[in-house]
Scaffold this active site. Structure first.
Site, PDB file in Angstrom:
ATOM      1  N   CYS A 267      11.757 -32.487  15.089  1.00 38.35           N
ATOM      2  CA  CYS A 267      12.835 -32.445  15.115  1.00 38.35           C
ATOM      3  C   CYS A 267      13.678 -32.950  16.782  1.00 38.35           C
ATOM      4  CB  CYS A 267      13.887 -31.808  13.962  1.00 38.35           C
ATOM      5  SG  CYS A 267      14.575 -30.444  13.845  1.00 38.35           S
ATOM      6  N   HIS A 315      18.574 -28.180  12.206  1.00 44.46           N
ATOM      7  CA  HIS A 315      17.639 -29.199  12.184  1.00 44.46           C
ATOM      8  C   HIS A 315      18.240 -30.071  13.132  1.00 44.46           C
ATOM      9  CE1 HIS A 315      15.457 -33.235  11.166  1.00 44.46           C
ATOM     10  NE2 HIS A 315      16.231 -33.957  11.408  1.00 44.46           N
ATOM     11  N   HIS A 327      16.044 -39.862  14.029  1.00 44.64           N
ATOM     12  CA  HIS A 327      15.419 -38.796  14.006  1.00 44.64           C
ATOM     13  C   HIS A 327      14.115 -37.830  12.991  1.00 44.64           C
ATOM     14  CE1 HIS A 327      16.537 -36.856   9.663  1.00 44.64           C
ATOM     15  NE2 HIS A 327      16.027 -38.332   9.969  1.00 44.64           N
TER      16      HIS A 327
END
Length: 353
Positions: A267, A315, A327
């Site tokens: 990520c 994240h 993402h």
């Protein structure tokens, strides 16, 4: 903005308006669920399986960011050790030159010394010449004193460089162990998740994916229903447009923990590389992106900004407009578009504030 990016964002706007944005896997971090149970004659409770997978992949993501932080730290420490090694080599060369000069000065003093200055004056045929020589001698003594001082300082510098290098090696070794621990944790969490999924029949896996999409859709719908999107009208900067163009061009590439491209990403690897491609370096990990970049209110965010998720900032996704992010979700998934509110938002940061 590229034609591809414009097309992607237009498509996202359409599906958001229709209320059918159902991106990839849910990435929530629930409280620790009970192990999946199986009723008599029935398959496992897929809701429990989903909750267990969410937790495992969240823990893997957190360990991945710990690994990334240790890796970034190790790179900096290695660079510092290299620079210290260069300083030590330069210091040793300088010390050798100073020692050679000191030796030459000592030999010169030995050749001209040994007779007291008063005796040299009495024995000299030309007192004026002697006095000129005495002046030069005093200059030489001052130079010798300066040379000794420089020798001492150089030796002290070398000792400091050596101590700093030793300390750097100790930190590097500690970082290596830290990376190893994080790597072990990542692999164990992913292995546990894969083992859990492997027990499911094909139809159960398909149903599980539907449940993941439904959970994400439910959270995205609640976020959109709050009316937040009507207040978000920010236009991206030129660098933000470049970052969005880079990130969306990676759609379809697999998530791999610790990866920063070009074939795969995690990520924060995706977001950091997207901004690097836009000519603006940002921290490597989602935690450091949250800690060091400027915080922006959700209503003020614009394409290119980063949305940080979960209380532990484990994240990150890049906002691309129209209530959506791009993402790298988690192992087993590819870089994709998702609803910006489909996960628990911690906050928004702006790399080029």
């Amino acid at each position: 903005m590229s034609k591809r990016t414009t097309t992607v964002m237009a498509a996202v706007a359409l599906v958001c308006a229709m209320g059918i944005l159902t991106p990839g896997a849910s990435y929530a971090a629930p409280a620790k669920p009970e192990p999946p149970t199986t009723a008599a004659g029935k398959g496992p409770d897929l809701e429990q399986v989903r909750a267990q997978l969410d937790l495992l992949y969240h823990d893997a993501a957190l360990a991945t960011e710990e690994y990334n932080a240790a890796e970034e730290k190790a790179q900096k420490q290695s660079a510092q050790i290299v620079e210290l090694a260069k300083d030590i080599v330069k210091g040793q060369q300088k010390l050798e030159r100073l020692k050679a000069r000191a030796g030459a000065a000592a030999r010169q003093q030995y050749r001209s010394g040994g007779i007291p200055a008063e005796a040299q004056l009495v024995l000299s045929d030309d007192p004026t010449q002697f006095l000129d020589g005495a002046s030069r001698l005093r200059q030489g003594q001052r130079a010798t004193k300066g040379l000794i001082g420089e020798l001492t300082r150089t030796q002290e510098d070398l000792q400091t460089y050596a101590q700093d290098a030793a300390s750097g090696w100790e930190k590097l070794e500690a970082g290596r162990k830290e990376k190893a621990r994080a790597k072990k944790k990542i692999k164990s969490k992913i292995a546990a998740a894969e083992k859990l999924e492997s027990r499911l029949e094909k139809k159960e896996r398909e149903r599980l994916k539907e449940l993941e999409q439904q959970a994400e859709y439910k959270q995205q719908t609640a976020w959109l229903s709050s009316g937040v999107l009507k207040d978000i009208h920010g236009k991206s900067s030129s660098r933000g447009q470049e970052a969005v163009a880079f990130a969306t061009a990676q759609i379809g590439k697999p998530y791999v923990w610790g990866a920063v491209g070009p074939g795969s990403y995690d990520c924060s690897g995706l977001t950091s590389q997207a901004w690097a491609a836009a000519g603006h370096a940002i921290p490597r990990t989602s935690q450091e992106q949250w800690r060091r970049l400027k915080h922006i209110a959700v209503k003020d965010m614009r394409p290119g900004d980063l949305i940080i998720y979960f209380d532990d900032a484990s994240h990150v996704g890049m906002y691309i407009g129209d209530g959506a992010i791009v993402h790298a979700p988690r192992p087993g998934r590819n870089v994709t578009i998702a609803g910006a509110g489909s996960m628990s938002i911690l906050g928004v940061v702006r790399p080029d504030a």
